[in-house]
Scaffold this active site. Sequence first.
Site, short mmCIF file in Angstrom:
data_model
loop_
_atom_site.label_atom_id
_atom_site.label_comp_id
_atom_site.label_asym_id
_atom_site.label_seq_id
_atom_site.Cartn_x
_atom_site.Cartn_y
_atom_site.Cartn_z
N ARG A 36 30.00 44.99 49.99
CA ARG A 36 28.65 44.82 50.20
C ARG A 36 28.36 45.12 51.42
O ARG A 36 27.17 45.71 51.54
CB ARG A 36 28.13 43.64 49.68
CG ARG A 36 28.29 43.13 48.12
CD ARG A 36 27.80 41.85 47.64
NE ARG A 36 27.54 41.93 46.29
CZ ARG A 36 27.49 40.83 45.53
NH1 ARG A 36 27.51 39.70 46.14
NH2 ARG A 36 27.43 40.91 44.31
N LYS A 219 30.09 37.21 25.23
CA LYS A 219 29.00 36.76 24.28
C LYS A 219 28.01 37.44 24.06
O LYS A 219 27.36 38.27 24.67
CB LYS A 219 28.58 35.46 24.84
CG LYS A 219 29.44 34.32 24.98
CD LYS A 219 28.93 33.01 25.56
CE LYS A 219 29.76 31.95 25.60
NZ LYS A 219 29.31 30.96 26.45
N GLY A 375 28.42 43.12 36.13
CA GLY A 375 29.46 42.06 35.72
C GLY A 375 30.92 42.37 35.98
O GLY A 375 31.30 43.27 36.77
N GLY A 398 23.81 40.90 37.90
CA GLY A 398 22.46 40.34 37.27
C GLY A 398 21.25 41.34 37.33
O GLY A 398 20.82 41.49 36.16
P1 AMP Z 1 30.74 39.29 30.49
O1 AMP Z 1 30.61 38.46 31.63
O2 AMP Z 1 29.88 38.86 29.26
O3 AMP Z 1 30.69 40.81 30.66
O4 AMP Z 1 32.23 38.93 29.86
C1 AMP Z 1 33.31 39.18 30.31
C2 AMP Z 1 34.51 38.30 30.00
O5 AMP Z 1 34.39 38.74 28.82
C3 AMP Z 1 35.76 38.74 30.56
O6 AMP Z 1 36.29 37.49 31.36
C4 AMP Z 1 36.68 38.94 29.54
O7 AMP Z 1 38.14 38.06 29.49
C5 AMP Z 1 35.73 38.43 28.37
N1 AMP Z 1 36.15 38.81 27.01
C6 AMP Z 1 36.39 40.15 26.51
N2 AMP Z 1 36.96 40.33 25.31
C7 AMP Z 1 37.38 39.18 24.92
C8 AMP Z 1 37.73 38.71 23.80
N3 AMP Z 1 38.08 39.20 22.77
N4 AMP Z 1 37.76 37.07 23.65
C9 AMP Z 1 37.59 36.51 24.57
N5 AMP Z 1 36.94 36.82 25.74
C10 AMP Z 1 36.71 38.20 26.12
#
Ligand code: AMP
Length: 417
Positions: A36, A219, A375, A398
């Site tokens: 950064r 999620k 992210g 974000g």
């Molecule tokens: P996000 O911050 O929503 O982009 O989510 C990132 C996170 O999603 C990472 O820490 C990954 O380990 C998790 N992730 C990706 N695929 C899976 C999965 N099949 N089951 C559980 N966590 C997951």
Amino acid sequence: MQQFIDKYDFTGKKAIVRVDFNVPLNENFEITDDTRIRRAMPTLKKVLAEGGSVIIMSHLGRPKKVDPKFSLKHIVGRVSECLGVPVQFADDCMKAKPQADALKPGEALLLENLRYYAEEEGKPRGLAEDATDEEKKAAKKVVKESQKEFVKTLASYADCYINDAFGTAHRAHGSTALIAEYFPNDKMFGYLMEGEIKAIDNVLKNAERPLTAIIGGSKVSSKLAVLKNLVGKVDNLIIGGGMGYTFIKALGGHIGQSLHEDDLMPDALEILNTAKEKGVNVSLSVATVCGQAFDNDTPRQIFDIYNIPDEWEGMDASPASLENWRKIILASKTILWNGPVGVFELPNFAKGTLQIAEDLAEATKNGAYTLVGGGDSVAAVTQMGYADKVSYVSTGGGAMLEAIEGKILPGIAAIQD
Ligand code: AMP
């Protein structure tokens, strides 16, 4: 009126520059990743090279009061090294006027953490947990009032304002948005902000088609607004990672122990319906690499994604899904990637995410525009060594997410208005 940093003449001018120096520090207060700081250098150097001086301001962490742990003095040395000039330090961002006034052309001053003051965020602090709505409202009014003075004081240090902090562009804070009104004819984006805005426009406004979005991550709930906005804009929507299982379950699949959100199944179906109506090709996983526990050394097996046995959990994309996605990626002219397609932090389940990074690199080499934003996908491409093989890697998690949700970011609006 927005100015453009390339055209602005900084000779003899003092520029107050909002940067995002919210860098990670270890327990000895050493910087563990200075990306950064380095990304803000072109802007700061441009002002200094033209005989201007810079007053640099940032937040660091989330202090709720003055707390030496979050002091920007920990980073003065590194900022000086990168900038190539000694950087002075103002240990109270509200009492820096004499130092700012004394700055000579080519000199730099770094202000102490803006978030030592509640006025930066404009949110009251220290409210009792059982405060009534009335009390909360009154406290907010007080901080909003004193925020005007806070912003005015910062503005009094300089002749012009530059916002180069994309990481906080989605916040309507004192230094990221409100200060701009004191510089109606002398406000502009820094180079980093310009780059981020162009990258977003390349995907959301001026995309060469076919346009594909790859959305992964854990999620559906945290990406719902992203999916809803993109489904009306893209030609192909690849949905992978943990969030994919909610879609599969909503379609009647048996997903074993895989991550999912039952309450979001109706939203998942709505997204699929909208896609159908708009002729958007949605590509879900077809088979998935499963584990028996959330552990790197757990046994692994591939199952059809609609028939995962009860005791197994989907943790990475399978070769069959990746092959489908690769074809889509290589046939696209513009690609946006947000979110890993597996648990990439566990090396045995990182293959899918690595393959996506490789496919994006290949598409980029073939002339596609590729943006990795928001992210963990940024962490994944960087960690895997693909950051310079794609067209643009966003610095703002974000902020990028909100931009691809279709929101107008206050930090951008304040300059463009
Ligand atoms: P996000 O911050 O929503 O982009 O989510 C990132 C996170 O999603 C990472 O820490 C990954 O380990 C998790 N992730 C990706 N695929 C899976 C999965 N099949 N089951 C559980 N966590 C997951």
